[in-house]
Write an enzyme that holds these catalytic residues in place. Structure first.
Site, mmCIF file in Angstrom:
data_model
loop_
_atom_site.group_PDB
_atom_site.id
_atom_site.type_symbol
_atom_site.label_atom_id
_atom_site.label_comp_id
_atom_site.label_asym_id
_atom_site.label_seq_id
_atom_site.Cartn_x
_atom_site.Cartn_y
_atom_site.Cartn_z
ATOM 1 N N TRP A 111 -5.984 4.844 -11.902
ATOM 2 C CA TRP A 111 -4.705 5.075 -11.244
ATOM 3 C C TRP A 111 -3.518 4.654 -12.100
ATOM 4 O O TRP A 111 -3.541 3.612 -12.755
ATOM 5 C CB TRP A 111 -4.693 4.267 -9.927
ATOM 6 C CG TRP A 111 -3.337 4.127 -9.321
ATOM 7 C CD1 TRP A 111 -2.369 3.216 -9.675
ATOM 8 C CD2 TRP A 111 -2.758 4.920 -8.287
ATOM 9 N NE1 TRP A 111 -1.238 3.390 -8.915
ATOM 10 C CE2 TRP A 111 -1.452 4.425 -8.047
ATOM 11 C CE3 TRP A 111 -3.208 5.991 -7.523
ATOM 12 C CZ2 TRP A 111 -0.605 4.981 -7.070
ATOM 13 C CZ3 TRP A 111 -2.367 6.531 -6.553
ATOM 14 C CH2 TRP A 111 -1.082 6.029 -6.344
ATOM 15 N N ASP A 155 4.379 3.897 -11.514
ATOM 16 C CA ASP A 155 5.712 3.909 -12.134
ATOM 17 C C ASP A 155 5.712 3.828 -13.664
ATOM 18 O O ASP A 155 4.979 3.059 -14.255
ATOM 19 C CB ASP A 155 6.530 2.702 -11.669
ATOM 20 C CG ASP A 155 6.674 2.600 -10.173
ATOM 21 O OD1 ASP A 155 7.367 1.669 -9.740
ATOM 22 O OD2 ASP A 155 6.084 3.417 -9.448
ATOM 23 N N GLN A 173 2.585 1.377 -14.786
ATOM 24 C CA GLN A 173 1.812 0.670 -13.764
ATOM 25 C C GLN A 173 0.402 1.252 -13.771
ATOM 26 O O GLN A 173 0.235 2.470 -13.657
ATOM 27 C CB GLN A 173 2.457 0.885 -12.387
ATOM 28 C CG GLN A 173 3.863 0.314 -12.286
ATOM 29 C CD GLN A 173 3.846 -1.190 -12.114
ATOM 30 O OE1 GLN A 173 3.653 -1.708 -11.028
ATOM 31 N NE2 GLN A 173 4.067 -1.927 -13.194
ATOM 32 N N TRP A 212 -4.115 2.852 -5.967
ATOM 33 C CA TRP A 212 -3.224 1.741 -6.321
ATOM 34 C C TRP A 212 -3.886 0.392 -6.057
ATOM 35 O O TRP A 212 -4.580 0.217 -5.058
ATOM 36 C CB TRP A 212 -1.935 1.859 -5.497
ATOM 37 C CG TRP A 212 -0.945 0.777 -5.802
ATOM 38 C CD1 TRP A 212 0.008 0.778 -6.781
ATOM 39 C CD2 TRP A 212 -0.827 -0.485 -5.129
ATOM 40 N NE1 TRP A 212 0.715 -0.398 -6.747
ATOM 41 C CE2 TRP A 212 0.229 -1.196 -5.745
ATOM 42 C CE3 TRP A 212 -1.501 -1.082 -4.065
ATOM 43 C CZ2 TRP A 212 0.621 -2.467 -5.343
ATOM 44 C CZ3 TRP A 212 -1.107 -2.358 -3.653
ATOM 45 C CH2 TRP A 212 -0.058 -3.027 -4.302
ATOM 46 N N THR A 216 6.995 -3.181 -11.896
ATOM 47 C CA THR A 216 7.898 -2.381 -12.714
ATOM 48 C C THR A 216 9.002 -3.181 -13.389
ATOM 49 O O THR A 216 9.515 -4.158 -12.847
ATOM 50 C CB THR A 216 8.479 -1.275 -11.824
ATOM 51 O OG1 THR A 216 7.404 -0.406 -11.497
ATOM 52 C CG2 THR A 216 9.581 -0.492 -12.499
ATOM 53 N N ASP A 273 12.071 -4.366 -9.475
ATOM 54 C CA ASP A 273 12.415 -3.294 -10.413
ATOM 55 C C ASP A 273 13.739 -3.502 -11.146
ATOM 56 O O ASP A 273 14.669 -2.683 -11.012
ATOM 57 C CB ASP A 273 12.428 -1.924 -9.702
ATOM 58 C CG ASP A 273 11.187 -1.691 -8.835
ATOM 59 O OD1 ASP A 273 11.276 -0.918 -7.869
ATOM 60 O OD2 ASP A 273 10.130 -2.300 -9.125
#
Lengths: 670, 159
Positions: free
Chosen positions: A137, A140, A156, A164, A200, A264
């Site tokens: 998987w 971002d 990611q 995820w 992120t 982020d």
């Protein structure tokens, strides 16, 4: 995931944001204790007063309890049954749409044959020239940058599964943003401040050429904090190893912000005082906001009292991005640039809707605030602009100082079932990196284009000049049609247009029209279309993905053009999501209609009118694969003739390599 | 004494109200309330906690359905192909959807939890469709679809 979903009402928060952190004199960080959300200790007292209120309503509650909400439940495939029109239909009309009642009526039904994915179908889905790790998987994009001759891309990544989880930073390098070599993981979850996830972040290149990386860590208590990391060895152009600042975290959720609403961090830009400034998305209740911090060393920060911006009812702002664009030239600008010829873009990824929205506006560097040029399409509002009207999220730009352009990366997730992802062993790709700049002709929107370097993948090509009569569907013979680059220009014949404008009976529909609301998508026949291409189509059109212009007449008799991708018939599989995507596309006087399409197995990227409106789709055909996938060009118009002038290239694979000395050397030679 | 009784009644009412308030915003209030009340953690859980309880119910139901599927191989050998597909799909719910949802909600990125929860419904529906109208699992499928819808609604409250 589904694109147009009704939002379910959110219950008012019962918990108040507590302040678990003692504030140090400089207001930056302190002992990160966490309070798991729990009821207040004095709940008895509160319960009494609440109970008093409740007593009054209790009887009413019992009396009127009606559990089932009306079925507003998000239903991306909520199509009402369209009766096929009696007038003759283009072959493109294909299978009539079935009604879709309720969330769980998968497409198909008792009459469609039971469907099963086999390995041949699944392995076809893997892309040839889009960035993706070898397995598992990805989500971002993180910290993209150019350094010592190499483009770096981090992302990611879940090293353990095709869904995820267990997130760490993957890493890859390229000379040209197209041919990549996978490198070892850049950062893993090995510290208390990121043990629950290395999330992120963004890179800032300092004037001395060094690099700082700010990223969000989910701590061992699942609090979101910001951490600093930098390359272990700046002499290593591959930046293989990264060091985390021992004093991490450098930022913790400030008072008033919940511990899970703080993530982020962006690339930093210079303030007039010579400090660095970053912004971090968050929310207060349902208002999406962007917090601002100044720093001189990336280790200690001052939080500004003001926000960069905020918009009510937009929910959590993820992956905020903030950057200048030139008003006068289609070029990139370093994130710190400012001046009279510059506008600023604020972009955020909306957690509630999975859409990326941006707005053009003005940045006031004296106080670190920004306002949109048009508040009616402010960031995150349903009407505000989006980079892409398809499957496209968590996007991030960086300034490419190598070629003076701003590049946009984006996570393109899957639209299939997780069982298929598990079976095929991977999930998600990145969009082809795009240059992004202000549309100097309209001044109101961005334009995007796949980076020039993608042309290096072009192999043989064929050119076509066709006149498409009304209702025509023409196969385009290009050989295999699973890896293509198509550039096309369409023009409605003058006589047809004149006739259209002279015809008072044509209904004005532009005000109500949208690509997705029009449930029959590309199957309708209208006065002026729709017309375009059908990609990944079987010869019988049993599976197909049309990409098209739809021209509607407005109440003022002006034409409004929409650019759409209809995935509703892209596959007969009953466990994939098949929306119709698209939006209005500005067409200026004198412009021909142009589109560009990149077809790469299970991803189709479409660019309308030079990238004014872009649509990325994921499609999972079961028979329109390998040699059976064909290309068609069509014109559904009832009356109008359309000329199509286009070129189709076969696209080579990018041969993305796993890490080896040899692979790196091979790229170094190019 | 009367005051104490009144206070206790009010506390009980307001104890239930978190579940009530939450469940009112889901597609199936009765199901939601019964699922949450059946778990001892339900009465003191916040929204995340309620979501996690519901995900646990998904896990339990998936396990139960897998057991049922395994039993059907002997009883209905003619359904082997569809059962194989279902087995794969319910294993996905257990091994992929549920862990993904638990991790996402615990860490405050509920959107991945929403994905996992929605997928549980998709997998159940796809399994059901494999029997082409002659499914021996219909009632279990419907349960999964309903629990998935309810859970998704609760997860969306965390966004």
């Amino acid at each position: 995931m589904a694109s147009s979903e009704a939002l379910l009402p959110i219950s008012a928060r019962e918990e108040e944001p507590s302040c678990p952190y003692t504030k140090l004199p400089d207001g930056s960080r302190s002992d990160p204790e966490t309070h798991p959300r729990r009821r207040r200790p004095y709940k008895g007292l509160l319960a009494v007063s609440f109970g008093l209120l409740l007593i009054a309503f209790y009887v009413a509650l019992i009396a009127t309890q009606d559990g089932s909400r009306s079925n507003e439940a998000a239903n991306a495939t909520d199509e009402t049954e369209k009766t096929t029109s009696s007038s003759s239909r283009a072959r493109l009309a294909g299978v009539s749409e079935k009604s879709n009642d309720g969330l769980w009526k998968l497409s198909g039904g008792q009459n469609t044959p039971a469907f099963e994915w086999n390995n041949s179908m699944l392995s076809w889905q893997r892309t040839a020239f889009h960035f993706q790790p070898e397995e598992n998987w990805m989500n971002d994009p993180n910290g993209p940058l150019f350094y010592k001759g190499w483009y770096h891309f981090f992302y990611q990544y879940n090293p353990n599964a095709a869904v995820w989880g267990d997130i760490v930073w993957g890493h890859a390098v390229s000379r040209d943003l197209i041919h990549w070599v996978h490198l070892p993981l850049a950062m893993v979850a090995d510290q208390w401040y990121d043990s629950n996830g290395v999330w992120t972040g963004s890179a800032t290149i300092l004037p001395d050429g060094s690099i700082v990386m700010l990223y969000t860590g989910s701590t061992d208590k699942a609090v979101q904090v910001q951490n600093l990391a930098y390359p272990e060895d700046l002499n290593d152009p591959l930046l293989l190893k990264w060091v985390k600042f021992p004093g991490n975290p450098v930022l913790v959720p400030p008072p008033g912000i919940l511990p899970k609403d703080f993530r982020d961090p962006t690339t930093a830009w210079k303030t007039p005082e010579g400090k660095w400034r970053i912004t971090i998305g968050s929310k207060i209740n349902k208002t999406g906001i962007s917090l601002v911090y100044d720093t001189t060393d990336f280790k200690t920060y001052e939080k500004l009292d003001s926000l960069l911006h905020g918009v009510p009812n937009t929910g959590m702002w993820e992956c905020v991005d903030f950057y200048p664009v030139s008003k006068t030239a289609r070029k990139g600008l370093d994130t710190s640039v400012n001046g009279p010829d510059v506008k600023h873009i604020v972009k955020a990824s909306m957690d509630d809707t999975r859409f990326d929205h941006y707005a053009v506006g003005t940045y006031f560097e004296s106080n670190g605030t920004w306002i949109p040029d048009d508040p009616s399409i402010d960031v995150g509002m349903s009407s505000s602009l989006r980079y892409d009207y398809g499957k496209f999220y968590a996007s991030k730009t960086f300034y490419d100082q190598n070629k003076g352009r701003r590049i946009l990366w984006s996570w393109i997730g899957e639209s299939d079932s997780e069982a298929a992802d598990v079976q095929k062993g991977w999930s998600s790709v990145q969009g082809i990196p795009r240059t992004v700049a202000l549309d100097t002709k309209t001044g109101k929107n961005l334009v995007q284009s796949p980076v020039e370097e993608i042309k290096s993948l072009r192999l043989s090509s064929k050119k076509f000049d066709l006149e498409l009569s009304p209702g025509s569907v023409i196969p385009v013979d290009v050989g295999t049609a699973t890896q293509l680059d198509i550039e096309a220009e369409f023009e409605i014949k003058k006589e047809s247009l004149d006739k259209f404008f002279g015809d008072a009976s044509v209904v004005a529909e532009a005000e109500e029209f949208s690509c997705e609301k029009n449930g029959a998508g590309s199957t309708v026949r209208n006065a002026l279309g729709p017309f375009g291409f059908s990609v990944l189509a079987t010869e019988s059109l049993s599976e197909q993905t049309p990409v098209y212009f739809y021209i509607a007449k407005g109440k003022d008799s002006k034409l409004k053009t929409f650019f759409c991708t209809d995935t509703s018939r892209s596959s007969v599989a009953n466990d994939v999501i098949k929306p119709i995507y698209g939006s209005v596309v500005p067409v200026l006087k004198g412009e021909k209609l142009t589109m560009r399409i990149l077809v790469d197995h299970s991803i189709v990227e479409a660019f309308g009118q030079g990238g004014r409106t872009c649509i990325t789709s994921r499609v999972y055909p079961t028979t329109a694969i390998y040699g059976a996938a064909k290309l068609f060009v069509f014109n559904n118009a009832l009356d109008a003739t359309v000329t199509a002038s286009f070129k189709v290239w076969q696209m080579n694979s990018a041969f993305i390599h796993p890490y080896s000395e040899e692979a790196v050397r091979a790229l170094t030679r190019t | 004494m009367k005051l104490i009784v009144m206070v206790m009644t009010m506390m009980m009412i307001s104890e239930g109200s978190m579940i009530d308030q939450t469940c009112k915003q889901t597609p199936d209030f009765k199901l939601c309330v019964s699922l949450l009340n059946s778990d001892p953690r339900g009465s003191s859980a916040d929204t995340s906690g309620l979501a996690l309880i519901l995900i646990d119910k998904i896990k339990v139901l998936a396990t139960k359905t897998l057991t049922e599927i395994n039993g059907l191989y002997k009883k209905r050998p003619e359904l082997k192909q569809a059962l194989d597909q279902c087995s794969r799909r319910y294993k996905t719910i257990l091994n992929a959807d549920v862990p993904e949802a638990i991790e996402a909600i615990s860490k405050g990125v509920p959107k991945f939890g929403e994905d996992g929860v929605m997928d549980a419904g998709v997998e159940a529906s796809a399994c059901e469709e494999g029997f082409q109208g002659k499914s021996p699992l219909t009632s279990l499928t419907k349960s999964m679809q309903n629990i998935s819808s309810v859970t998704r609604a609760v997860v969306r409250m965390l966004l």
